[in-house]
Enzyme design. Structure first.
Site, PDB file in Angstrom:
ATOM      1  N   TYR A 158     -15.105  25.139  70.566  1.00 38.66           N
ATOM      2  CA  TYR A 158     -14.192  24.265  71.317  1.00 38.66           C
ATOM      3  C   TYR A 158     -13.849  23.021  70.479  1.00 38.66           C
ATOM      4  O   TYR A 158     -12.785  22.434  70.613  1.00 38.66           O
ATOM      5  CB  TYR A 158     -14.810  23.892  72.669  1.00 38.66           C
ATOM      6  CG  TYR A 158     -13.787  23.524  73.717  1.00 38.66           C
ATOM      7  CD1 TYR A 158     -12.772  24.416  74.074  1.00 38.66           C
ATOM      8  CD2 TYR A 158     -13.823  22.290  74.367  1.00 38.66           C
ATOM      9  CE1 TYR A 158     -11.838  24.086  75.030  1.00 38.66           C
ATOM     10  CE2 TYR A 158     -12.886  21.961  75.335  1.00 38.66           C
ATOM     11  CZ  TYR A 158     -11.902  22.860  75.658  1.00 38.66           C
ATOM     12  OH  TYR A 158     -10.963  22.536  76.619  1.00 38.66           O
ATOM     13  N   LYS A 165     -11.203  16.375  75.475  1.00 37.65           N
ATOM     14  CA  LYS A 165     -11.539  16.446  76.914  1.00 37.65           C
ATOM     15  C   LYS A 165     -12.465  15.295  77.313  1.00 37.65           C
ATOM     16  O   LYS A 165     -12.381  14.785  78.435  1.00 37.65           O
ATOM     17  CB  LYS A 165     -12.178  17.793  77.258  1.00 37.65           C
ATOM     18  CG  LYS A 165     -11.228  18.989  77.161  1.00 37.65           C
ATOM     19  CD  LYS A 165      -9.985  18.827  78.015  1.00 37.65           C
ATOM     20  CE  LYS A 165      -9.182  20.108  78.108  1.00 37.65           C
ATOM     21  NZ  LYS A 165      -7.845  19.892  78.702  1.00 37.65           N
TER      22      LYS A 165
END
Ligand code: 0WD
Length: 257
Positions: A158, A165
């Site tokens: 990720y 995020k």
């Protein structure tokens, strides 16, 4: 009862019928909201045509381009909203981007340009769109963004999107504090992994989905409709006391050790 009658809702981030934003748009429509939809413009107009065909049955009263890296386009979008709607009640921020090369391998290989682009499109855009919506949320409002567990824990591949995020989730809190006195609530939904165009760029996404099916209390991943239902709740008066929160819609995966 969940009722969004008379609410003007802008939905960003619909790319196709797998998009989480599509699940949200359908549930907001179902609850009675008047929809405005944005699409990411491209040179050949392919996205525009595809997204228009998809959303037509929901009768959006606005359908406009919005590339969050294009300031003039955002200004035009909110000028049109002001002129045609007068006010906006709901803003759905459901977009993110990082280069495929940054979503696998070593995190530290990320370039300055790749890092900046991911943070700009995926996190700063919430600040920018919220600032533009604020003066038009004259009767209060609800802003909802989409995040992922990779922003609070290290999830393989990720990488830079996890950093984006984390920034996005902090944006939610600072925006909630700033906009709360104007009756505007700001929340995030942390969705479990779902197969979409964006998630297919993340290395090993299918393995992650299988892992969730094995580990999560509900023994399955979530659907776009389930995320859409949670978004409709966060946009409705049923959640009037909730702001600055991240709501996990992930089959319970995040509680497991
Ligand atoms: O597993 C998943 N799919 C999860 C997604 C789990 C948890 C969270 N999310 C998040 C994503 O990070 C994103 O914030 O949900 C949001 C929506 O993602 P999605 O529904 O998974 O992906 P997709 O259908 O691809 O929609 C994202 C869209 C873009 O699509 P592509 O694939 O063409 O990049 O974001 C839009 C675009 O439509 N987008 C932009 N919109 C405006 N300006 C821009 C931009 N510069 N870049 C991408």
């Amino acid at each position: 009862m969940l009722n969004l009658n008379g609410k003007n809702a802008l939905v960003t981030g619909i790319a196709n019928n797998r998009s989480i934003a599509w699940g949200i748009a359908q549930q907001l429509h179902e609850a009675g909201a008047n929809l405005g939809v944005t699409y990411l413009p491209d040179d050949k107009g392919r996205f525009e045509k595809k997204v228009k065909e998809l959303v037509d049955p929901l009768n959006p009263s606005l359908f406009l381009p919005c590339d969050v890296q294009n300031d003039a386009q955002i200004e035009e979008l909110f000028t049109t909203i002001r002129d045609q709607w007068g006010r906006i009640d709901i803003l759905i921020h459901c977009l993110a981007f990082a280069g495929k090369e940054e979503l696998s391998g070593d995190f530290s290989n990320v370039s300055r340009a790749g890092f900046t682009r991911a943070l700009d499109i995926s996190a700063y855009s919430l600040v920018q769109l919220s600032a533009a919506a604020k003066p038009l949320m004259t009767q209060g409002g609800s802003i909802v963004t989409l995040t992922y567990l990779g922003g609070v824990r290290v999830i393989p591949n990720y990488n830079v999107m996890g950093i984006a995020k984390a920034a996005l989730e902090m944006n939610v809190r600072y925006l909630a504090a700033e906009l709360g006195p104007s009756g505007i609530r700001v929340n995030g939904i942390s969705a479990g992994p779902i197969r979409t165009l964006a998630s297919s760029a993340v290395g090993g996404i299918l393995e992650m989905i299988h892992h969730v099916e094995e580990i999560a209390p509900l023994k399955r991943t979530v659907t776009q409709t389930e995320v859409g239902n949670a978004a409709a709740f966060l946009c409705s008066d049923l959640s009037s006391g909730i702001t600055g929160q991240i709501l996990y819609v992930d089959s319970g995966y995040c509680i497991m050790g």
